[in-house]
Write a protein that holds these residues in place. Structure first.
Motif, PDB file in Angstrom:
ATOM      1  N   VAL A   1      16.353  41.273  31.689  1.00  0.00           N
ATOM      2  CA  VAL A   1      17.650  41.941  31.721  1.00  0.00           C
ATOM      3  C   VAL A   1      17.977  42.534  30.359  1.00  0.00           C
ATOM      4  O   VAL A   1      18.516  43.647  30.255  1.00  0.00           O
ATOM      5  CB  VAL A   1      18.746  40.956  32.170  1.00  0.00           C
ATOM      6  N   ARG A   2      17.621  41.817  29.321  1.00  0.00           N
ATOM      7  CA  ARG A   2      17.882  42.322  27.972  1.00  0.00           C
ATOM      8  C   ARG A   2      17.091  43.609  27.713  1.00  0.00           C
ATOM      9  O   ARG A   2      17.598  44.541  27.082  1.00  0.00           O
ATOM     10  CB  ARG A   2      17.511  41.246  26.943  1.00  0.00           C
ATOM     11  N   ALA A   3      15.874  43.651  28.214  1.00  0.00           N
ATOM     12  CA  ALA A   3      15.064  44.862  28.063  1.00  0.00           C
ATOM     13  C   ALA A   3      15.626  46.012  28.893  1.00  0.00           C
ATOM     14  O   ALA A   3      15.582  47.177  28.473  1.00  0.00           O
ATOM     15  CB  ALA A   3      13.614  44.576  28.459  1.00  0.00           C
ATOM     16  N   GLU A   4      16.146  45.689  30.080  1.00  0.00           N
ATOM     17  CA  GLU A   4      16.795  46.714  30.911  1.00  0.00           C
ATOM     18  C   GLU A   4      17.987  47.308  30.166  1.00  0.00           C
ATOM     19  O   GLU A   4      18.172  48.526  30.122  1.00  0.00           O
ATOM     20  CB  GLU A   4      17.285  46.112  32.241  1.00  0.00           C
ATOM     21  N   ALA A   5      18.804  46.453  29.556  1.00  0.00           N
ATOM     22  CA  ALA A   5      19.975  46.926  28.824  1.00  0.00           C
ATOM     23  C   ALA A   5      19.567  47.785  27.631  1.00  0.00           C
ATOM     24  O   ALA A   5      20.204  48.800  27.333  1.00  0.00           O
ATOM     25  CB  ALA A   5      20.819  45.737  28.372  1.00  0.00           C
ATOM     26  N   ALA A   6      18.504  47.392  26.969  1.00  0.00           N
ATOM     27  CA  ALA A   6      18.040  48.144  25.795  1.00  0.00           C
ATOM     28  C   ALA A   6      17.479  49.506  26.190  1.00  0.00           C
ATOM     29  O   ALA A   6      17.480  50.437  25.367  1.00  0.00           O
ATOM     30  CB  ALA A   6      16.984  47.332  25.052  1.00  0.00           C
ATOM     31  N   ALA A   7      17.028  49.623  27.444  1.00  0.00           N
ATOM     32  CA  ALA A   7      16.419  50.879  27.904  1.00  0.00           C
ATOM     33  C   ALA A   7      17.448  51.914  28.361  1.00  0.00           C
ATOM     34  O   ALA A   7      17.089  53.061  28.633  1.00  0.00           O
ATOM     35  CB  ALA A   7      15.450  50.597  29.046  1.00  0.00           C
ATOM     36  N   LEU A   8      18.724  51.532  28.462  1.00  0.00           N
ATOM     37  CA  LEU A   8      19.756  52.466  28.904  1.00  0.00           C
ATOM     38  C   LEU A   8      19.834  53.670  27.964  1.00  0.00           C
ATOM     39  O   LEU A   8      19.866  53.523  26.749  1.00  0.00           O
ATOM     40  CB  LEU A   8      21.115  51.772  28.956  1.00  0.00           C
ATOM     41  N   ARG A   9      19.883  54.855  28.539  1.00  0.00           N
ATOM     42  CA  ARG A   9      19.934  56.073  27.741  1.00  0.00           C
ATOM     43  C   ARG A   9      21.344  56.658  27.658  1.00  0.00           C
ATOM     44  O   ARG A   9      21.559  57.686  27.032  1.00  0.00           O
ATOM     45  CB  ARG A   9      18.969  57.104  28.326  1.00  0.00           C
TER      46      ARG A   9
END
Length: 391
Positions: free
Chosen positions: A134-142
């Motif tokens: 989930v943390r990686a998903e959040a970091a991937a937000l553009r």
């Protein structure tokens, strides 16, 4: 004596007859073969004789082969028509070849089918692969701003740079729709696109030419679903009191909804002075969801209107409304350079109605990819709780 005389005459004539035959050997044969067809079946005399004997003989031999071809083509037509798609406006032509269906109509092939295939391909291309956490998903937000709120409990499930006030582009059209619907103006009243509706600020194009006449309902439909700027402007211009009264009504509605960080100066969102905040836009989504017409128009995948005696198909600017695994109640996209790519939605996820606000995303399909990431984040509630607590 008489007998001897007769025999003498016969003997005298016999050499003469033989001499005649010797001089004309084909005479007997020519008399026997008076039928020209027996002499030369392809001769003009033979054909003339045949035409006199039988009317059916008038047709040349080649016509029989042509008739056979026509007959075989007719027999082949039912087989060809069986291959035509169901629903079939694909008529089979006399030659046996299928006519092309009318282009541009939804569900009828032609440009309509090509448009749907292109939209489906674009939607698939926008789907980002799942991140490892989930943390990686959040970091991937553009998107520079992302905000998710449960509208029933008002609890904020996810927030990234939520304390901003920034341009919202065509998200403004949700407020335009809210003012039009709440004014109870007749939806069947015909409105006309004029020179006043042409964008002189950003010089954007439109499929609604000057002189186009559509009902207020159709204008509202196209403004919400396809983000038609001229339609939105025409709605404001035809409000009682004109455009100034309409913009005043937009700001009054914002204050009534508690949207304290929101301000409008026109109905389309082309101006960067139309601004709002994520929390305010969540309030706007809640209000819009209570108007069935806005729900229906904003989530339609496509819509046909007749313009200048020609049917044209308009499509939703949000590719996710075509995805069967999304339950979207309200949708609106937006873009100008100052605002970036924007998307707001009210979607039902994990049995909850969630307001999703994505602002200032970079890249044409990035807002769609971010919506997919946001859904994966909120679907993983255990990991989301850990993310919110800072764990």
């Amino acid at each position: 004596m008489a007998f001897s005389w007769t025999r003498a005459i016969a003997k005298a004539l016999a050499p003469l007859a033989l001499a005649v035959c010797a001089l004309h050997p084909d005479a007997a044969m020519a008399a026997k073969n008076t039928d020209p067809c027996k002499t030369n079946a392809k001769s003009a005399a033979c054909k003339a004789q045949q035409s006199k004997k039988s009317p059916s003989a008038k047709k040349p031999a080649s016509s029989k082969s042509a008739s056979a071809k026509t007959s075989s083509a007719r027999k082949a037509q039912p087989a060809a028509s069986k291959k035509a798609p169901k629903g079939g406006k694909q008529a089979v032509a006399r030659s046996g070849s299928a006519r092309k269906p009318a282009a541009g109509k939804s569900g009828k092939g032609g440009k309509g089918a090509a448009g749907r295939r292109a939209a489906a391909a674009a939607a698939s291309a926008a789907m980002p692969p799942p991140a490892v956490s989930v943390r990686a998903e959040a970091a991937a937000l553009r998107s520079s701003t992302a905000y998710v709120q449960d509208l029933e409990s008002s609890s904020v499930l996810f927030a990234k740079n939520e304390n901003v006030v920034r341009p919202i582009a065509s998200i403004s059209k949700l407020m335009t729709a809210l003012v039009v619907v709440d004014a109870n103006l007749p939806m069947d009243e015909m409105l006309e696109i004029t020179d006043d509706d042409v964008d002189s600020l950003k010089h954007t194009t439109s499929r609604l030419r000057v002189g186009t006449r559509l009902s207020r309902g159709d204008m509202l439909h196209l403004a919400l679903m396809s983000s038609e700027n001229r339609a939105a402007h025409a709605l404001g211009r035809n409000y009682p009191g004109g455009l100034p009264a309409f913009v005043a009504a937009m700001n009054a509605k914002a204050r009534a909804l508690g949207m304290t960080n929101t301000h409008f100066i026109e109905p389309t969102g082309l101006s960067s002075e139309n601004v709002s905040s994520p929390r305010d836009l969540a309030r706007l989504l809640r209000a819009a969801s209570q108007r069935p017409l806005i729900h229906r128009y904003s989530t339609d995948s496509e819509y046909e209107v007749e313009i200048n005696k020609r049917t044209q198909t308009f499509r939703n600017t949000n590719l996710l409304v075509r995805k069967p695994d999304w339950d979207i109640k309200i949708s609106k996209t937006g873009f100008i350079n100052e605002a970036g790519e924007c998307l707001v939605m009210l979607a039902r996820i994990n049995g909850r109605d969630l307001a999703i606000v994505l602002l200032d995303s970079q890249g044409k399909l990035s807002r769609i990819g971010d919506a997919v990431r946001i859904r994966r984040i909120v679907q993983n509630e255990v990991a989301l709780a850990s993310l919110q607590s800072g764990g």
